[in-house]
Motif scaffolding. Structure first.
Motif: not given
Length: 315
Positions: A49-60, A62-78
């Motif tokens: 979950x910690x790793x997933x929060x810094x990635x742009x999750x794609x089903x194909x 998976x968690x470890x194969x998706x691209x890193x997006x850094x703080x983008x998810x937190x910026x979208x939230x805040x």
């Protein structure tokens, strides 16, 4: 100490460790299963979950194969237009749940403990524990049967010549129904830990207090409450750590509607719509990480304050 002496000491410690491992090898083998369970079902999901929060999750990918997006998810939230509203609603409902559900179980536990008849105590406890085992669907249907447009309360209002009120959809009545139904469901169950703490108090203290002329309220103030203070501090600390999850998402999903979104929409319901409805799993993971960090900070602050003020804490 010379190098030779140090080597001898290390060798002695190693021999002692090997001896202990050999002696208790059966216990270590038994511990392998729970350790594997903790690693697979507890620690791995936390790391994922910690790793997933810094990635742009794609089903194909998976968690470890998706691209890193850094703080983008937190910026979208805040930076989201709804964040301030859902944060305020979450804190409001959580604090109301905490206030409504913290003191009543303590008072009820003291009342049950002071009952002279063990039969009445067992019957009362059974009746009070029963709602805890009802699902929120059952609780919601009970509330619906009482407070809906065609419910018993509006039926009584109609008999008195009054207009019907949709209590569940009204902004002013939604929170009292939400908090009240939650209190009814968990009140009895919350007394268990306090009753267990009360049984550890030496009963001779109560007898001596009676001989000295102490009344019921004085015995509660000077004996009962100090005796259960560690448990009260523990429950309060853990409750503050769950301040964002205290706004029960499962309950609110059943109770809320578009008419009362302004007071009922919380972080959990927002994540439900965004994470599952729009398949934004990474955003949901970021929200959960944010909640966990805030909860950890609150637990540390509350524990430190309890140690400083009351001299009692979790650690």
């Amino acid at each position: 100490m010379t190098i030779q002496t140090q080597r001898g000491a290390h060798a002695q410690i190693s021999r002692r460790r090997r001896s202990l491992l050999k002696r208790y090898r059966s216990l270590y083998l038994l511990a392998v299963i729970p350790v594997i369970y903790l690693c697979v079902y507890r620690y791995y999901p936390i790391i994922a979950q910690f790793v997933l929060s810094f990635k742009d999750y794609k089903i194909l990918g998976g968690i470890w194969g998706s691209d890193w997006v850094g703080w983008s998810n937190f910026q979208e939230l805040f930076n989201g237009s709804e964040f301030s509203r859902i944060l305020i609603n979450t804190v409001r409902i959580s604090v109301l749940n905490l206030l409504a559900g913290f003191f009543p179980p303590i008072l009820l536990a003291i009342m049950l403990f002071d009952m002279r008849s063990s039969l009445y105590r067992r019957i009362s406890q059974s009746l009070l524990y029963l709602p805890h085992f009802f699902s929120w669907v059952v609780v919601y249907n009970l509330v619906l049967a009482l407070f809906s447009n065609t419910g018993y309360i509006n039926g009584l209002r109609g008999a008195l010549g009054l207009d019907s009120v949709d209590y569940l959809m009204q902004v002013d009545t939604f929170l009292p129904l939400l908090i009240g139904s939650g209190l009814w469901k968990e009140l009895g169950w919350g007394t268990i830990i306090y009753l267990a703490a009360l049984t550890s108090i030496d009963t001779e203290l109560f007898d001596v207090a009676k001989i000295d002329g102490a009344g019921p309220l004085q015995r509660i103030w000077y004996i009962t409450l100090p005796g259960i203070l560690p448990v009260v501090v523990f429950v309060l600390t853990m409750s503050l750590g769950r301040i964002f999850s205290a706004a029960n998402t499962e309950q609110i999903l059943l109770f809320y509607g578009p008419q009362n979104y302004s007071v009922s929409d919380v972080i959990g319901t927002w994540v439900y719509r965004q994470g599952l409805g729009k398949l934004k799993y990474s955003l949901g993971a970021a929200v959960d990480l944010f909640q966990s960090v805030i909860g950890l900070i609150l637990v540390l602050i509350c524990n430190k304050a309890a140690n400083k003020i009351a001299g009692v804490g979790i650690w």
